[in-house]
Scaffold this motif. Structure first.
Motif, PDB file in Angstrom:
ATOM      1  N   PHE A   7      -5.609   0.629  -0.359  1.00  0.00           N
ATOM      2  CA  PHE A   7      -5.545  -0.257   0.966  1.00  0.00           C
ATOM      3  C   PHE A   7      -4.701  -1.467   0.776  1.00  0.00           C
ATOM      4  O   PHE A   7      -4.229  -2.042  -0.268  1.00  0.00           O
ATOM      5  N   SER A   8      -4.255  -2.031   1.985  1.00  0.00           N
ATOM      6  CA  SER A   8      -3.383  -3.174   2.092  1.00  0.00           C
ATOM      7  C   SER A   8      -3.747  -4.629   1.883  1.00  0.00           C
ATOM      8  O   SER A   8      -5.245  -4.500   2.430  1.00  0.00           O
ATOM      9  N   SER A   9      -3.336  -5.183   1.315  1.00  0.00           N
ATOM     10  CA  SER A   9      -3.846  -6.603   1.149  1.00  0.00           C
ATOM     11  C   SER A   9      -3.690  -7.606   2.152  1.00  0.00           C
ATOM     12  O   SER A   9      -4.227  -8.501   2.394  1.00  0.00           O
ATOM     13  N   GLN A  29       9.417   3.991   8.647  1.00  0.00           N
ATOM     14  CA  GLN A  29       9.892   5.085   7.759  1.00  0.00           C
ATOM     15  C   GLN A  29       8.692   5.489   7.001  1.00  0.00           C
ATOM     16  O   GLN A  29       8.924   6.112   5.793  1.00  0.00           O
ATOM     17  N   PHE A  30       7.539   5.323   7.156  1.00  0.00           N
ATOM     18  CA  PHE A  30       6.316   5.447   6.132  1.00  0.00           C
ATOM     19  C   PHE A  30       5.601   6.532   6.708  1.00  0.00           C
ATOM     20  O   PHE A  30       4.829   6.554   7.786  1.00  0.00           O
ATOM     21  N   ARG A  31       5.753   8.015   6.403  1.00  0.00           N
ATOM     22  CA  ARG A  31       5.069   9.234   6.785  1.00  0.00           C
ATOM     23  C   ARG A  31       4.543   9.606   5.779  1.00  0.00           C
ATOM     24  O   ARG A  31       5.161   9.927   4.487  1.00  0.00           O
ATOM     25  N   ASN A  40       0.892  -1.239  -0.090  1.00  0.00           N
ATOM     26  CA  ASN A  40      -0.183  -0.078   0.041  1.00  0.00           C
ATOM     27  C   ASN A  40       0.848   1.341   0.055  1.00  0.00           C
ATOM     28  O   ASN A  40       0.245   2.068  -0.460  1.00  0.00           O
ATOM     29  N   ALA A  41       1.927   1.086   0.732  1.00  0.00           N
ATOM     30  CA  ALA A  41       2.980   2.501   0.600  1.00  0.00           C
ATOM     31  C   ALA A  41       3.098   2.688  -1.074  1.00  0.00           C
ATOM     32  O   ALA A  41       3.074   3.797  -1.285  1.00  0.00           O
ATOM     33  N   GLY A  42       3.457   1.635  -1.701  1.00  0.00           N
ATOM     34  CA  GLY A  42       3.869   1.918  -3.245  1.00  0.00           C
ATOM     35  C   GLY A  42       2.517   2.196  -3.838  1.00  0.00           C
ATOM     36  O   GLY A  42       2.644   3.262  -4.720  1.00  0.00           O
TER      37      GLY A  42
END
Ligand SMILES: *Cc1c(COP(=O)(O)O)cnc(C)c1O
Length: 466
Positions: free
Chosen positions: A288-290, A182-184, A152-154
């Protein structure tokens, strides 16, 4: 007394040890150059021991055993199965979602050999890996189109690079999330080339705040679900439907990054968005994340309007973020569950949905399995608990659960360490000097593993006589 040089000279030579390694089934399969390095390390260990005053002679057998330990410790597969007795269903450190049977089968079917990953069986020519889950995702979310990437970050990075490069993205100050690792949001936004336009206050942002910020350089309005914290008290944020209508009034797209999000209606009041409701509210793109509440393998899912999904699929970054075939297979398998009865088959949903009487019964079964330990002086008790959702989802929500508390003659830290270093590591929490085994995330097999490990630990402990 012999002098040190004489003693050291008596250590068998590496070549002699190497010859003997041929007769050791575990060592004779290892490549010779690697084996030689490990034997050298084992010999060096022995030398150090002698320098520290060791007296008895080292045998070839001892050195071969140590070689095995060195190989195992340094070169063995360090990625292992663990038993999650923390009660935290989505534990990012423990690999997030355990997979459903359908997901596992789908992965093994694809990993055994070749697959039609990028081949159209209908047309007999090149196809697209992005095709495989589109129909199911559209059906389940009621979106026009879908595409999946690595995570989801990608997905967020890609969507912003496509829709907002060099232009402004309006986000509420209350939603500038850091999800850890490190995901802000502001940093990801900067990497995509978009420009952040923060509006409102941390606790309150109104629709007017958003509207005032819109200018000719505005590209999108973005809503971010505060997945891992809650702002409580004097708070207000517009809904995604309100933001979507505002965006559309100004001919802008609205993006919702849900983080987790449920792919199906889920009983209870969790304050977690359901993807299809956000889509129905008018969001143009939803990410959204899987491997969070959806309960599948790692992936980032992007659903929404076809015109935007087409642009996303055409962007060069998508190649750098592409999903691999095993994760795609795991997602595809899990989506099959969602067509039937996901609450019965997707482990994450099943575990979150366990009823209190079910959990109590399971904890009673575990107490029975551990019963033999009472005679070793271990004190076991059925314990009412609170478990957490975890993994950047369901912050502040406690799920009443059940488990077993253990007190031994030693400290709780001692037993925690023993369990963590078991052959199959078991991860627990400590509360008030007690080991707490929460049963929410345990299978029957896990409970047997826990019972066997505890027995082994008690038997190996000189302080107890079982
Ligand atoms: C978890 C999360 C992400 C990142 O998702 P990954 O799949 O872990 O990359 C992004 N945004 C929010 C709000 C999240 O909760």
């Amino acid at each position: 007394m012999e002098n040190l040089q004489d003693i050291l000279r008596k250590i068998p030579s590496v070549d002699d040890i190497l010859k003997m390694a041929k007769y050791c089934a575990k060592l004779n399969v290892i490549k010779k150059d690697i084996l030689k390095i490990a034997i050298n390390m084992a010999v060096e260990d022995i030398r150090t021991q002698y320098r520290k005053g060791r007296q008895e002679a080292a045998t070839v057998e001892e050195i071969l055993n140590n070689t095995q330990v060195i190989l195992e410790r340094n070169l063995g597969n360090s990625l292992r199965k663990v038993v999650n007795a923390t009660g935290i269903v989505l534990h990012t450190n423990l690999g997030r979602a355990p997979l459903s049977e359908k997901a596992q089968k789908a992965i093994s079917a694809v990993m055994e050999g070749y697959s039609n990953l990028e081949y159209s069986l209908q047309q007999g020519q090149r196809g697209s890996r992005y095709q495989h889950v589109v129909r199911q995702l559209c059906l389940l979310t009621k979106a026009e189109d879908a595409v999946v990437v690595n995570n989801n970050a990608g997905a967020v990075l890609l969507v912003l690079a496509v829709l907002a490069k060099g232009r402004q993205v309006i986000i509420s100050r209350g939603q500038l999330v850091e999800i850890g690792g490190q995901f802000r949001i502001p940093d990801v936004l900067a990497q995509s080339g978009a420009i952040l336009a923060e509006v409102g206050a941390t606790n309150k942002t109104s629709l007017v705040d958003y509207e005032r910020a819109i200018n000719e350089n505005t590209a999108v309005i973005m809503q971010v679900h505060t997945s891992n914290y809650r702002i409580v008290g004097f708070t207000a944020q517009p809904t995604s439907a309100e933001l979507a209508s505002l965006a559309h009034k100004h001919n802008l797209p609205m993006i919702a990054n849900l983080g987790g999000g449920f792919l199906t209606d889920f009983p209870g009041n969790y304050d977690e968005p359901v993807v299809k409701e956000v889509v129905a509210g008018g969001a143009d793109i939803v990410t959204f994340s899987s491997d969070k509440l959806l309960g599948a393998t790692q992936a980032g899912i992007i659903v929404g309007k076809k015109e935007y999904i087409d642009q996303i699929k055409a962007h060069p970054l998508i190649r750098a973020l592409r999903i691999d075939k095993l994760c795609l297979a795991g997602l595809a398998g899990t989506l099959q569950d969602y067509l039937c009865d996901p609450l019965e088959t997707v482990p994450v949903l099943k575990m979150l949905n366990k009823s209190l009487p079910e959990l109590k019964e399971q904890a009673q079964v575990l107490v029975q399995k551990l019963e033999a330990l009472q005679s070793a002086g271990w004190m076991l008790a059925l314990a009412p608990l609170n478990s957490l959702g975890g993994g950047g989802t369901l912050p502040g929500i406690e799920f009443p659960s059940y488990g077993v508390s253990i007190v031994t003659g030693r400290t709780a830290n001692w037993l925690e360490g023993q369990l963590r270093n078991s052959e199959i590591p078991i991860l627990v929490r400590i509360q008030e000097e007690k080991i707490i085994i929460d049963v929410r995330c345990l299978t029957t097999e896990d409970m047997d593993i826990i019972a066997a490990s505890c027995l082994r630990i008690a038997q190996g402990d000189a302080k107890c006589n079982i």
